[in-house]
Scaffold this motif. Structure first.
Motif, mmCIF file in Angstrom:
data_model
loop_
_atom_site.group_PDB
_atom_site.id
_atom_site.type_symbol
_atom_site.label_atom_id
_atom_site.label_comp_id
_atom_site.label_asym_id
_atom_site.label_seq_id
_atom_site.Cartn_x
_atom_site.Cartn_y
_atom_site.Cartn_z
ATOM 1 N N ASP A 1 0.818 -1.205 0.000
ATOM 2 C CA ASP A 1 0.000 0.000 0.000
ATOM 3 C C ASP A 1 0.853 1.257 0.000
ATOM 4 O O ASP A 1 1.757 1.410 0.830
ATOM 5 C CB ASP A 1 -0.919 0.036 1.220
ATOM 6 C CG ASP A 1 -2.184 -0.781 1.027
ATOM 7 O OD1 ASP A 1 -2.451 -1.190 -0.113
ATOM 8 O OD2 ASP A 1 -2.898 -1.014 2.015
ATOM 9 N N MET A 2 0.537 2.151 -0.936
ATOM 10 C CA MET A 2 1.098 3.498 -0.945
ATOM 11 C C MET A 2 0.206 4.385 -0.072
ATOM 12 O O MET A 2 -0.961 4.068 0.176
ATOM 13 C CB MET A 2 1.141 4.041 -2.373
ATOM 14 C CG MET A 2 2.132 3.349 -3.277
ATOM 15 S SD MET A 2 3.805 3.977 -3.077
ATOM 16 C CE MET A 2 3.796 5.320 -4.266
ATOM 17 N N PRO A 3 0.715 5.533 0.383
ATOM 18 C CA PRO A 3 -0.145 6.463 1.118
ATOM 19 C C PRO A 3 -1.403 6.840 0.338
ATOM 20 O O PRO A 3 -2.470 6.994 0.915
ATOM 21 C CB PRO A 3 0.766 7.670 1.350
ATOM 22 C CG PRO A 3 2.144 7.091 1.365
ATOM 23 C CD PRO A 3 2.114 5.986 0.357
ATOM 24 N N ASP A 4 -1.255 7.006 -0.984
ATOM 25 C CA ASP A 4 -2.397 7.165 -1.870
ATOM 26 C C ASP A 4 -2.524 5.861 -2.640
ATOM 27 O O ASP A 4 -1.717 5.546 -3.509
ATOM 28 C CB ASP A 4 -2.176 8.339 -2.835
ATOM 29 C CG ASP A 4 -3.350 8.579 -3.772
ATOM 30 O OD1 ASP A 4 -4.229 7.696 -3.845
ATOM 31 O OD2 ASP A 4 -3.386 9.635 -4.422
ATOM 32 N N THR A 5 -3.547 5.068 -2.298
ATOM 33 C CA THR A 5 -3.647 3.719 -2.858
ATOM 34 C C THR A 5 -3.926 3.706 -4.353
ATOM 35 O O THR A 5 -3.888 2.643 -4.978
ATOM 36 C CB THR A 5 -4.723 2.908 -2.117
ATOM 37 O OG1 THR A 5 -5.963 3.616 -2.185
ATOM 38 C CG2 THR A 5 -4.322 2.693 -0.661
ATOM 39 N N GLN A 6 -4.212 4.861 -4.954
ATOM 40 C CA GLN A 6 -4.305 4.910 -6.421
ATOM 41 C C GLN A 6 -2.972 4.520 -7.066
ATOM 42 O O GLN A 6 -2.939 4.149 -8.241
ATOM 43 C CB GLN A 6 -4.687 6.312 -6.882
ATOM 44 C CG GLN A 6 -6.080 6.758 -6.489
ATOM 45 C CD GLN A 6 -6.359 8.170 -6.990
ATOM 46 O OE1 GLN A 6 -6.825 8.353 -8.111
ATOM 47 N NE2 GLN A 6 -6.066 9.174 -6.164
ATOM 48 N N TYR A 7 -1.894 4.640 -6.293
ATOM 49 C CA TYR A 7 -0.563 4.318 -6.801
ATOM 50 C C TYR A 7 -0.121 2.904 -6.431
ATOM 51 O O TYR A 7 1.033 2.552 -6.664
ATOM 52 C CB TYR A 7 0.457 5.330 -6.287
ATOM 53 C CG TYR A 7 0.360 6.688 -6.927
ATOM 54 C CD1 TYR A 7 0.634 6.867 -8.265
ATOM 55 C CD2 TYR A 7 -0.024 7.801 -6.182
ATOM 56 C CE1 TYR A 7 0.557 8.121 -8.860
ATOM 57 C CE2 TYR A 7 -0.105 9.065 -6.762
ATOM 58 C CZ TYR A 7 0.186 9.213 -8.107
ATOM 59 O OH TYR A 7 0.099 10.456 -8.689
ATOM 60 N N ASN A 8 -0.982 2.106 -5.822
ATOM 61 C CA ASN A 8 -0.625 0.714 -5.585
ATOM 62 C C ASN A 8 -0.366 0.038 -6.922
ATOM 63 O O ASN A 8 -1.167 0.178 -7.855
ATOM 64 C CB ASN A 8 -1.753 -0.011 -4.854
ATOM 65 C CG ASN A 8 -1.842 0.374 -3.397
ATOM 66 O OD1 ASN A 8 -1.168 1.296 -2.937
ATOM 67 N ND2 ASN A 8 -2.683 -0.330 -2.661
ATOM 68 N N ARG A 9 0.709 -0.706 -6.997
ATOM 69 C CA ARG A 9 1.115 -1.178 -8.314
ATOM 70 C C ARG A 9 2.109 -2.323 -8.218
ATOM 71 O O ARG A 9 2.928 -2.386 -7.309
ATOM 72 C CB ARG A 9 1.753 -0.024 -9.090
ATOM 73 C CG ARG A 9 2.824 0.693 -8.275
ATOM 74 C CD ARG A 9 3.422 1.883 -8.982
ATOM 75 N NE ARG A 9 2.409 2.877 -9.260
ATOM 76 C CZ ARG A 9 2.618 3.972 -9.974
ATOM 77 N NH1 ARG A 9 3.817 4.202 -10.468
ATOM 78 N NH2 ARG A 9 1.662 4.842 -10.202
#
Length: 805
Positions: A82-90
């Protein structure tokens, strides 16, 4: 004549997937005893699994934050974190197959010394670290004593974008080269991109582009000369989300590829003619009065006056005293007042004037004059794009905004690359599609944090002694000169780089490498570049070291790499290797800290404090934002650091060896055809096909060549694509073995028809090793010819012929 066909020929989709699944799940393991043992350990699952934060930090613009799963000190798998902004989970297939690199049979396990011919894996013997370091230092000192500083040069690539173990951004190898005073050989790749774009639209945290989370605010979104669905995988979903939110998605590309298939409007353009299309669009914007004149007057050099010598009229030219070292450009109100832009609220945008004995024109006028020949009829003839389509996409871009042009490095790979970028970059300047949400231009790789300069060049360090381009290495070795400078290069140290596979004109690269007295390679695996070395030092994998990543990712986050396991076999981290070498060479006073201490010093900057980032906080959080709160918008509110350059007063090449530059081609947006990929020449008669160097979703440049599952998914070998009509003309069926050749080299591959390619274009993926080709090498086809004004490798400006074997 052989009728050999690829094993892949005739496979159905179902049978192909079945074959690759078996290969990925079982057969690929048999090549490595270590991987087989690891799989057996994993089956028992007798120990507790531990999870560390990790970073996939190849140069793919992904910068994926990973979970690195270990058991009993061994990495067993990876997953998205998980990234702090989960739109960037990758995560992508490459991120999922790191263990196939760590435990590969091709991994360099021990220090190796060459005892046979260069280029063979059988030419090395294992030595101890002490023996290796002592031998390196002996050769290093002898070469420097005879030829002086700069005779030992570094050549690094993008295979290691760490900090304590990297070669960018005031990192450890920056420190080493600056302290020791080595020479530098620059790869000269992707140079045209910045050369054409930065002087035109400026540069921010992510070039001149907005953060990916802002794409959904665009109304018109153009992907130009890029296939992010393959090359910038983790950016693609933001582009698709923009389309789903209502943006018109336009793709301009010679090839109907993955991202083209998602477009509302696909614009098939002749390769290398992008600049001509952009100039036609610019002329149409001006002729139709779609120009945002207020924006052009206030934020660009458009109203600035230019003298007959091509230089701006400046305050000092009018006899006005210059203060503070600033000599601003002059504009006019058209009523006799000539003054800096700050003193004239509504400057004249077009016209010719005489002032203080100078005949001057506005730079906007000069741009308009340069566009006169680009009427739509001519642009259609040059580009192959119908006039009606040019009018449609220009109208959408200029009038249905905010509009964004996403362009990466496709335009870069031609000799006319920097002209293509300059031409396209004036479009947002004319229409005001910069400095606001939904607008933007270029690629959005993060560039904003460079660390503590004293980490890369401590006090007392002399700096590098010589800086040259690899594109001139044969001439340098022949003459000992680079232009007027002495360039006594006799030895080379390779770090994170495979010049043999990734460089242009492979046979030329091999030639100059063979002339060197000594080569040191610091690498993870026995790639073909490492096999040219006299000594190979085994480098640790990214998961085997502590590090920080914050460069060239399409997100604004600094990521922390925990050390998940100890370096395997006898490998060492780049930090350890740099420290060992520096101390042995007599520079130990600059290398007394640990890697953790280096990272702590590197991160302690005013910018880090502004973002609330410290070493301890990063370790605790794993990922921290480097762009402030909210969504980052380049120059938001039109807060540009300088006037946007629709006219370039001065232009200088990245490297100057005495070549002549025609400034008439550099000041206003200009286009001419590519060097080889142009129509109606004798060269094209001999070599009728354009050869395109394709990115693969299974490689980052040459990395992952040794990852067995990805090799299988890619088809098991490098494969050639050809237009079906061309295949029929040449009697080529799917799976046939063909030879592709030109004056520089040749390669044999199995061919498959692909209707996405235009006629007389071939494409093949880059990044494969010489041992993976049937015969020859794809990189031997490419050319090192360079535009005098822009020192850049042009991978796609290549023509070839083809024959069935």
């Amino acid at each position: 004549m052989s009728t050999t066909k690829s094993p892949r020929a005739g496979l159905t989709r179902r049978s192909f997937l079945k074959t690759t699944a078996v290969a990925a799940g079982a057969a690929a393991l048999t090549g490595s005893d270590t991987l087989t043992a690891l799989a057996d350990d994993n089956k028992s699952a007798s120990s507790e699994e531990q999870v560390y934060s990790g970073v996939c930090r190849g140069n793919c613009a992904g910068g994926c934050f990973l979970n690195v799963h270990t058991r009993d000190g061994k990495v067993i798998r990876t997953s998205a974190r998980d990234m702090p902004d989960t739109q960037y989970n990758r995560i992508c297939p490459k991120g999922l197959t790191h263990l196939y690199r760590m435990y590969s049979e091709h991994r360099v396990k021990y220090p190796m010394k060459r005892v046979g011919e260069r280029g063979s894996v059988d030419s090395f013997e294992r030595v101890s670290w002490d023996e290796a370091i002592n031998y390196i230092v002996e050769r290093w000192n002898a070469i420097e004593e005879e030829y002086g500083k700069g005779s030992v040069a570094f050549y690094w690539g993008s295979g290691q974008f760490g900090t304590a173990n990297g070669c960018r951004n005031n990192d450890i190898w920056n420190r080493f080269t600056n302290v020791v005073g080595t020479g530098m050989i620059n790869r000269s790749v992707d140079i045209a991109h910045a050369h054409g774009i930065v002087p035109t639209v400026g540069i921010g945290l992510m070039f001149a582009q907005n953060e990916s989370t802002d794409f959904k605010n665009s109304k018109t979104f153009i992907v130009w000369g890029a296939n992010p669905a393959i090359s910038q995988v983790q950016t693609t979903h933001f582009i698709i989300e923009a389309k789903e939110a209502g943006a018109t998605l336009i793709v301009i590309d010679p090839v109907y590829n993955t991202i083209s298939s998602k477009a509302d409007i696909f614009v098939p353009i002749k390769a290398g003619t992008d600049g001509a299309l952009a100039l036609g669009m610019a002329k149409l914007i001006i002729d139709k009065k779609w120009v945002d004149e207020s924006f052009v007057k206030k934020y660009t050099v458009g109203p600035c006056l230019v003298k007959e010598d091509g230089l701006f009229l400046r305050q000092s030219d009018l006899g006005i005293e210059v203060s503070g070292g600033k000599d601003p450009q002059i504009v006019t109100d058209g009523n006799g007042k000539f003054a800096p832009l700050s003193e004239i609220e509504d400057p004249v945008l077009e016209g010719s004037f005489e002032v203080e004995g100078f005949n001057v024109k506005t730079s906007y006028t000069l741009v308009c004059e340069g566009l006169e020949e680009y009427d739509l009829d001519r642009v259609e003839e040059i580009t192959g794009v119908p006039k009606t389509q040019i009018e449609m996409i220009t109208d959408l871009y200029a009038n249905e905004g905010p509009s964004n042009i996403y362009t990466a490095f496709g335009l870069n790979h031609y000799v006319n690359g920097h002209w293509n970028y300059f031409c396209t970059a004036i479009l947002p300047c004319l229409t005001g599609n910069l400095g606001k949400s939904g607008a933007g231009f270029g690629i959005n790789e993060y560039l904003g944090f460079s660390g503590n300069p004293l980490s890369g060049k401590p006090k007392g360090a002399p700096g590098v002694s010589l800086d040259v381009t690899n594109l001139r290495m044969n001439e340098i070795l022949e003459t000992g000169k680079f232009g007027k400078k002495d360039a006594p290069i006799k030895a080379c140290v390779f770090v994170g780089c495979n010049a043999m596979t990734n460089g242009v004109e492979r046979n030329n690269t091999k030639n100059w490498l063979e002339q060197l007295d000594f080569i040191l390679s610091i690498d993870l695996n026995f790639n073909e570049n490492a096999l040219m070395a006299d000594v190979i030092l085994p480098a640790a994998h990214w998961f085997e070291e502590e590090d920080i990543f914050c460069l060239f990712a399409a997100h604004p986050y600094m990521l922390y790499q925990e050390k998940a396991t100890n370096p395997l076999f006898e490998s060492k981290t780049d930090f350890e290797i740099a420290t060992l070498l520096a101390r042995a060479l007599g520079y130990g006073e600059y290398f007394q800290m640990t890697d953790s201490e280096f990272l702590q010093e590197w991160i302690e900057t005013d910018l880090a404090k502004k973002f609330g980032i410290s070493y301890e906080r990063l370790k605790e959080n794993g990922a921290m934002r480097m762009a402030g709160p909210g969504t980052y918008v380049y120059a938001e509110g039109n807060k540009f650091t300088s006037l946007l350059g629709i006219y370039h007063e001065k232009a200088a090449p990245e490297y100057n060896w005495g070549q002549e530059i025609d400034m008439s081609k550099e000041r206003v947006p200009y286009w001419e055809p590519p060097h080889e990929v142009r129509e109606g020449t004798e060269l094209r008669d001999r070599y009728p096909f354009h050869m395109l160097s394709d990115h693969s979703r299974f490689h980052t440049h040459s990395q992952w060549w040794e990852a067995a599952p990805l090799v299988e998914l890619a088809g098991g070998e490098p494969l050639l694509k050809i237009n079906p009509e061309d295949a029929e003309e040449y009697g080529i069926e799917d799976g046939d073995l063909v030879r592709v050749y030109n004056d520089r080299g040749s390669v044999s591959m199995h061919a498959f028809a692909n209707a996405g390619l235009p006629r007389k274009m071939l494409s093949a993926p880059k990044g494969w090793e010489n041992r993976q080709y049937i015969d020859g090498h794809f990189s031997s086809l490419t050319s090192r010819y360079v535009n005098p004004a822009c020192t850049n490798a042009s991978f796609n400006d290549v023509v070839v012929a083809i024959e069935k074997v």
